[in-house]
Design a protein around this motif. Structure first.
Motif, mmCIF file in Angstrom:
data_model
loop_
_atom_site.group_PDB
_atom_site.id
_atom_site.type_symbol
_atom_site.label_atom_id
_atom_site.label_comp_id
_atom_site.label_asym_id
_atom_site.label_seq_id
_atom_site.Cartn_x
_atom_site.Cartn_y
_atom_site.Cartn_z
ATOM 1 N N ASN A 98 0.796 -1.230 0.000
ATOM 2 C CA ASN A 98 0.000 0.000 0.000
ATOM 3 C C ASN A 98 0.824 1.273 0.000
ATOM 4 O O ASN A 98 0.268 2.371 0.032
ATOM 5 C CB ASN A 98 -0.995 0.007 1.169
ATOM 6 N N SER A 99 2.160 1.144 -0.043
ATOM 7 C CA SER A 99 3.016 2.321 -0.186
ATOM 8 C C SER A 99 3.615 2.433 -1.593
ATOM 9 O O SER A 99 4.331 3.392 -1.892
ATOM 10 C CB SER A 99 4.155 2.285 0.846
ATOM 11 N N SER A 100 3.309 1.474 -2.439
ATOM 12 C CA SER A 100 3.928 1.414 -3.769
ATOM 13 C C SER A 100 3.398 2.506 -4.700
ATOM 14 O O SER A 100 2.209 2.822 -4.697
ATOM 15 C CB SER A 100 3.660 0.053 -4.412
ATOM 16 N N ARG A 101 4.318 3.063 -5.485
ATOM 17 C CA ARG A 101 3.981 4.030 -6.533
ATOM 18 C C ARG A 101 4.341 3.368 -7.863
ATOM 19 O O ARG A 101 5.517 3.187 -8.172
ATOM 20 C CB ARG A 101 4.744 5.341 -6.331
ATOM 21 N N ILE A 102 3.322 3.059 -8.643
ATOM 22 C CA ILE A 102 3.500 2.179 -9.802
ATOM 23 C C ILE A 102 3.327 2.934 -11.112
ATOM 24 O O ILE A 102 2.361 3.681 -11.289
ATOM 25 C CB ILE A 102 2.485 1.024 -9.749
ATOM 26 N N PRO A 106 -6.225 -1.151 -6.337
ATOM 27 C CA PRO A 106 -6.654 -1.350 -4.944
ATOM 28 C C PRO A 106 -5.518 -1.686 -3.979
ATOM 29 O O PRO A 106 -5.706 -1.618 -2.756
ATOM 30 C CB PRO A 106 -7.630 -2.532 -5.043
ATOM 31 N N GLN A 107 -4.331 -2.025 -4.514
ATOM 32 C CA GLN A 107 -3.246 -2.502 -3.650
ATOM 33 C C GLN A 107 -2.117 -1.500 -3.452
ATOM 34 O O GLN A 107 -1.203 -1.770 -2.681
ATOM 35 C CB GLN A 107 -2.657 -3.796 -4.236
ATOM 36 N N CYS A 108 -2.148 -0.372 -4.141
ATOM 37 C CA CYS A 108 -1.000 0.532 -4.111
ATOM 38 C C CYS A 108 -1.389 1.941 -3.670
ATOM 39 O O CYS A 108 -2.568 2.286 -3.603
ATOM 40 C CB CYS A 108 -0.331 0.579 -5.483
ATOM 41 N N ALA A 109 -0.352 2.754 -3.392
ATOM 42 C CA ALA A 109 -0.586 4.149 -3.012
ATOM 43 C C ALA A 109 -0.964 4.982 -4.223
ATOM 44 O O ALA A 109 -1.852 5.841 -4.155
ATOM 45 C CB ALA A 109 0.660 4.725 -2.335
ATOM 46 N N PHE A 155 -11.275 3.190 -15.023
ATOM 47 C CA PHE A 155 -10.635 3.382 -13.721
ATOM 48 C C PHE A 155 -10.308 4.834 -13.364
ATOM 49 O O PHE A 155 -9.693 5.093 -12.341
ATOM 50 C CB PHE A 155 -9.336 2.564 -13.657
ATOM 51 N N GLY A 156 -10.707 5.771 -14.205
ATOM 52 C CA GLY A 156 -10.339 7.167 -13.993
ATOM 53 C C GLY A 156 -10.937 7.802 -12.763
ATOM 54 O O GLY A 156 -10.480 8.866 -12.323
ATOM 55 N N ASP A 157 -11.951 7.179 -12.166
ATOM 56 C CA ASP A 157 -12.580 7.775 -10.988
ATOM 57 C C ASP A 157 -11.900 7.365 -9.687
ATOM 58 O O ASP A 157 -12.310 7.805 -8.605
ATOM 59 C CB ASP A 157 -14.067 7.406 -10.932
ATOM 60 N N HIS A 158 -10.846 6.570 -9.757
ATOM 61 C CA HIS A 158 -10.088 6.208 -8.553
ATOM 62 C C HIS A 158 -9.144 7.354 -8.185
ATOM 63 O O HIS A 158 -8.400 7.855 -9.030
ATOM 64 C CB HIS A 158 -9.286 4.931 -8.783
ATOM 65 N N ASN A 159 -9.150 7.741 -6.925
ATOM 66 C CA ASN A 159 -8.351 8.880 -6.483
ATOM 67 C C ASN A 159 -6.851 8.655 -6.620
ATOM 68 O O ASN A 159 -6.086 9.612 -6.744
ATOM 69 C CB ASN A 159 -8.678 9.222 -5.019
ATOM 70 N N ASN A 160 -6.423 7.403 -6.569
ATOM 71 C CA ASN A 160 -4.986 7.112 -6.633
ATOM 72 C C ASN A 160 -4.518 6.705 -8.023
ATOM 73 O O ASN A 160 -3.423 6.167 -8.187
ATOM 74 C CB ASN A 160 -4.615 6.016 -5.631
ATOM 75 N N ALA A 161 -5.353 6.965 -9.046
ATOM 76 C CA ALA A 161 -5.004 6.543 -10.412
ATOM 77 C C ALA A 161 -4.940 7.731 -11.362
ATOM 78 O O ALA A 161 -5.785 8.631 -11.310
ATOM 79 C CB ALA A 161 -6.007 5.524 -10.916
#
Length: 250
Positions: free
Chosen positions: A69-73, A89-92, A111-117
């Motif tokens: 959950n700290s990964s920046r991909i 769902p698994q990354c920062a 997937f554009g509505d995900h805050n971390n994407a």
């Protein structure tokens, strides 16, 4: 239309970038009929094989990347978001880039509505911090099935971009089709499976690793490598096979 085999000492034919982009835009158009997975796995007439390949690849490679959950991909060549679905769902933070506006449009819709994407249109051989607005280094880069659509000099540019975008300890996972014997270049080859023309370069494992080492040198170390599909029923090609290569920045 041509199939050209070359050895290490031979002059290497180049593929045309415009033709490659047109191929991907046509793949994006097929999402409505094939779905987002089959459209980028290229098993248009074999839905079961496409789904089994997708599942097998994710089951094998995801644990090796050690995402948390700290990964920046950075997903370099994200297509329709095939890996975004499992990674977001698994990354920062997840950043998907692709040369195809059509494929990115599909990924954003999914997937554009995900805050971390985030998603952006960008050629893989033009990646840089400034180009994509990366304010922090990535901990992981996925480079899956991208290099067969790049010429050798473009791969070197892409690798320089990867190296600049990651910090010490970061992992880069490559997954590429590998020529079993001599390098094979397809120029405007018509695929019966896809009912369309495409151009690609299938390099030997030695050729691909030589390109990677040219840029990564002593700054990166190869962690491991192996076949993507140990199950022979998942590989229906006679001249190529899928391999993965995991590298880590020292």
């Amino acid at each position: 239309m041509a199939r050209i085999y070359t050895k290490s000492e031979d002059k290497k034919p180049k593929i045309d970038k415009t033709s490659v982009l047109e191929f991907f835009e046509k793949r994006a158009e097929k999402v409505n009929t094939l779905g987002p997975t089959r459209a980028v796995i290229y098993q248009d007439k074999n839905a079961d094989l496409a789904e089994r390949r997708d599942a097998a690849e994710k089951a094998l490679l995801l644990p090796l990347m050690k995402v948390d959950n700290s990964s920046r991909i950075l997903d370099a060549g994200c297509g329709t978001g095939r890996w975004a679905e499992i990674l977001i769902p698994q990354c920062a933070s997840y950043f998907g880039v692709d040369v195809s506006p059509g494929l990115i449009k599909v990924a954003v819709e999914r997937f554009g509505d995900h805050n971390n994407a985030q998603f952006a249109v960008c050629p893989i051989d033009a990646l840089s911090k400034d180009k994509i607005g990366a304010d922090q280094p990535f901990t992981h880069i996925l480079s899956f099935g991208v290099f067969i659509y790049l010429n050798d000099d473009e791969i070197l540019d892409a690798l320089r971009g990867y190296a600049d975008l990651v910090a010490t300890g970061s992992r880069i996972m490559f997954r590429e089709p590998i020529a079993l014997e001599n390098r094979l270049t397809l120029l405007e080859h018509f695929s019966d499976d896809m009912d369309q023309q495409y151009s690609a370069i299938y390099r030997t494992e030695q050729e691909l690793l030589s390109l990677i080492k040219t840029v990564f040198g002593n700054t990166f170390a190869q962690v491991d490598a192996n076949d993507v599909y140990p199950d022979a029923t998942l590989n229906n090609r006679t001249e190529t096979k899928q391999k993965w290569f995991l590298w880590e920045k020292c």
